[in-house]
Design a protein around this motif. Structure first.
Motif, mmCIF file in Angstrom:
data_model
loop_
_atom_site.group_PDB
_atom_site.id
_atom_site.type_symbol
_atom_site.label_atom_id
_atom_site.label_comp_id
_atom_site.label_asym_id
_atom_site.label_seq_id
_atom_site.Cartn_x
_atom_site.Cartn_y
_atom_site.Cartn_z
ATOM 1 N N PRO A 1 0.831 -1.212 0.000
ATOM 2 C CA PRO A 1 0.000 0.000 0.000
ATOM 3 C C PRO A 1 0.861 1.254 0.000
ATOM 4 O O PRO A 1 2.015 1.233 0.436
ATOM 5 C CB PRO A 1 -0.786 -0.128 1.310
ATOM 6 C CG PRO A 1 0.020 -1.041 2.165
ATOM 7 C CD PRO A 1 0.698 -1.991 1.228
ATOM 8 N N THR A 2 0.299 2.332 -0.490
ATOM 9 C CA THR A 2 0.995 3.613 -0.488
ATOM 10 C C THR A 2 0.847 4.269 0.874
ATOM 11 O O THR A 2 -0.266 4.391 1.388
ATOM 12 C CB THR A 2 0.406 4.546 -1.565
ATOM 13 O OG1 THR A 2 0.518 3.898 -2.837
ATOM 14 C CG2 THR A 2 1.134 5.875 -1.597
ATOM 15 N N LEU A 3 1.955 4.681 1.469
ATOM 16 C CA LEU A 3 1.925 5.373 2.747
ATOM 17 C C LEU A 3 2.204 6.855 2.537
ATOM 18 O O LEU A 3 3.179 7.219 1.869
ATOM 19 C CB LEU A 3 2.949 4.783 3.718
ATOM 20 C CG LEU A 3 2.490 3.587 4.560
ATOM 21 C CD1 LEU A 3 2.183 2.385 3.676
ATOM 22 C CD2 LEU A 3 3.539 3.217 5.606
ATOM 23 N N GLN A 4 1.360 7.694 3.111
ATOM 24 C CA GLN A 4 1.481 9.143 2.953
ATOM 25 C C GLN A 4 1.556 9.806 4.335
ATOM 26 O O GLN A 4 0.534 9.883 5.022
ATOM 27 C CB GLN A 4 0.271 9.681 2.181
ATOM 28 C CG GLN A 4 0.088 9.043 0.821
ATOM 29 C CD GLN A 4 -1.273 9.373 0.214
ATOM 30 O OE1 GLN A 4 -2.168 9.897 0.883
ATOM 31 N NE2 GLN A 4 -1.452 9.062 -1.066
ATOM 32 N N PRO A 5 2.710 10.276 4.784
ATOM 33 C CA PRO A 5 4.043 10.111 4.188
ATOM 34 C C PRO A 5 4.629 8.746 4.568
ATOM 35 O O PRO A 5 3.895 7.874 5.043
ATOM 36 C CB PRO A 5 4.820 11.249 4.851
ATOM 37 C CG PRO A 5 4.208 11.339 6.224
ATOM 38 C CD PRO A 5 2.740 11.046 6.037
ATOM 39 N N HIS A 6 5.941 8.575 4.403
ATOM 40 C CA HIS A 6 6.574 7.318 4.797
ATOM 41 C C HIS A 6 6.552 7.175 6.313
ATOM 42 O O HIS A 6 6.594 8.162 7.046
ATOM 43 C CB HIS A 6 8.015 7.260 4.289
ATOM 44 C CG HIS A 6 8.126 7.159 2.801
ATOM 45 N ND1 HIS A 6 7.621 6.093 2.086
ATOM 46 C CD2 HIS A 6 8.683 7.992 1.891
ATOM 47 C CE1 HIS A 6 7.855 6.276 0.802
ATOM 48 N NE2 HIS A 6 8.490 7.424 0.648
ATOM 49 N N SER A 7 6.515 5.935 6.759
ATOM 50 C CA SER A 7 6.507 5.668 8.193
ATOM 51 C C SER A 7 7.918 5.728 8.755
ATOM 52 O O SER A 7 8.880 5.263 8.131
ATOM 53 C CB SER A 7 5.918 4.287 8.470
ATOM 54 O OG SER A 7 6.051 3.942 9.826
ATOM 55 N N ALA A 8 8.030 6.294 9.958
ATOM 56 C CA ALA A 8 9.310 6.316 10.657
ATOM 57 C C ALA A 8 9.536 5.013 11.432
ATOM 58 O O ALA A 8 10.641 4.764 11.919
ATOM 59 C CB ALA A 8 9.363 7.504 11.617
ATOM 60 N N LEU A 9 8.492 4.185 11.533
ATOM 61 C CA LEU A 9 8.562 2.972 12.343
ATOM 62 C C LEU A 9 8.472 1.684 11.538
ATOM 63 O O LEU A 9 9.095 0.685 11.893
ATOM 64 C CB LEU A 9 7.430 2.974 13.386
ATOM 65 C CG LEU A 9 7.314 4.217 14.279
ATOM 66 C CD1 LEU A 9 6.185 4.036 15.282
ATOM 67 C CD2 LEU A 9 8.621 4.507 14.990
ATOM 68 N N LEU A 10 7.681 1.695 10.474
ATOM 69 C CA LEU A 10 7.421 0.472 9.713
ATOM 70 C C LEU A 10 8.350 0.337 8.515
ATOM 71 O O LEU A 10 8.507 1.268 7.727
ATOM 72 C CB LEU A 10 5.977 0.455 9.222
ATOM 73 C CG LEU A 10 4.878 0.393 10.292
ATOM 74 C CD1 LEU A 10 3.515 0.561 9.635
ATOM 75 C CD2 LEU A 10 4.956 -0.905 11.081
ATOM 76 N N GLU A 11 8.937 -0.831 8.371
ATOM 77 C CA GLU A 11 9.692 -1.172 7.176
ATOM 78 C C GLU A 11 8.767 -1.932 6.226
ATOM 79 O O GLU A 11 7.663 -2.334 6.599
ATOM 80 C CB GLU A 11 10.912 -2.025 7.545
ATOM 81 C CG GLU A 11 11.882 -1.314 8.479
ATOM 82 C CD GLU A 11 13.032 -2.205 8.905
ATOM 83 O OE1 GLU A 11 13.099 -3.369 8.423
ATOM 84 O OE2 GLU A 11 13.847 -1.758 9.711
ATOM 85 N N ASN A 12 9.231 -2.139 4.996
ATOM 86 C CA ASN A 12 8.391 -2.820 4.001
ATOM 87 C C ASN A 12 7.914 -4.186 4.480
ATOM 88 O O ASN A 12 6.789 -4.603 4.203
ATOM 89 C CB ASN A 12 9.155 -2.970 2.683
ATOM 90 C CG ASN A 12 9.154 -1.687 1.879
ATOM 91 O OD1 ASN A 12 8.502 -0.710 2.239
ATOM 92 N ND2 ASN A 12 9.905 -1.666 0.786
ATOM 93 N N MET A 13 8.772 -4.902 5.198
ATOM 94 C CA MET A 13 8.413 -6.220 5.715
ATOM 95 C C MET A 13 7.223 -6.124 6.663
ATOM 96 O O MET A 13 6.295 -6.932 6.598
ATOM 97 C CB MET A 13 9.629 -6.836 6.425
ATOM 98 C CG MET A 13 9.342 -8.144 7.141
ATOM 99 S SD MET A 13 8.872 -7.927 8.891
ATOM 100 C CE MET A 13 10.387 -7.303 9.594
#
Length: 219
Positions: free
Chosen positions: A51-63
């Motif tokens: 899914p597209t994250l808006q903005p990028h997460s500071a905690l979650l990686e792609n995994m």
């Protein structure tokens, strides 16, 4: 004559096998290229499926994102994830979290990273709000990546899904034990096994300190 014939035949046989071996090598190289291309295709497909994250997460990686996305209910599948609240951006206050959630009209994903660098949280069917009673539905679940990804769905034993007041936020309950509990400063937290989700402790230990926290919505 017999000797010459045998010799010629041996030369032909040797030449034949050299040709066959050459073809085999060509097939092997072509097969390797094809497999590499196929793997790349599926890797690209998996990455594109995130899914597209808006903005990028500071905690979650792609995994983390990939595994969480697979377990979300169908009604939020395919929607972009939008950051509604972050302690890094908005400070550490439950009242601020309630205020930022007031205009939301979709489920939310709570993501916590504690001081042991463990990631865990909850999917809540309703935005977090001040309430004098429990709310939410059986789609609500707890999850943890400590030490491996695991989801704890509704057990059916009670309906203590979400409750929030000015002093704390609670998810799951029963017998005075909460699946996930956060204080008013979003700093101290606790995780117990509770009858709502029959969950394991989400963090390494029952009492934990929040390093950072994010709340995502789907819209």
């Amino acid at each position: 004559m017999i000797s010459n014939y045998s010799l010629n035949n041996s030369n032909l046989d040797a030449g034949y096998w050299r040709i066959i071996q050459g073809i085999s090598r060509i097939i092997t190289v072509e097969e390797a290229k094809r497999r590499k291309s196929t793997c790349s295709y599926y890797e690209d497909e998996d990455e594109a499926a995130l899914p597209t994250l808006q903005p990028h997460s500071a905690l979650l990686e792609n995994m983390h994102i990939e595994q969480l996305a697979r377990r979300l209910p169908a009604r939020v599948q395919g929607y972009p994830w939008r950051l509604a609240y972050s302690t890094l951006e908005h400070g550490t206050s439950l009242k601020t979290l309630y205020r930022k959630s007031a205009a939301l009209d979709s489920p939310v994903l709570l993501v916590i990273k504690d001081m042991d660098n463990q990631i865990f949280g909850a999917y809540a069917t309703h935005p977090f709000k001040f309430s004098d009673h429990y709310y939410g539905t059986g789609e609500t679940f707890l999850y943890t990546f400590s030490p491996h990804f695991k989801v704890f769905k509704w057990s059916g034993e009670n309906s203590y899904f979400i409750n929030g007041d000015i002093s704390s936020l609670e998810l799951g309950g029963g017998g005075g034990r909460f699946g996930l509990w956060l204080d008013a400063d979003l700093y101290h937290g606790r995780s117990n096994s509770c009858s709502t989700f029959n969950n394991d402790i989400l963090s390494k230990k029952e009492d934990f300190i929040v390093q950072d926290l994010e709340v995502w919505t789907f819209e």
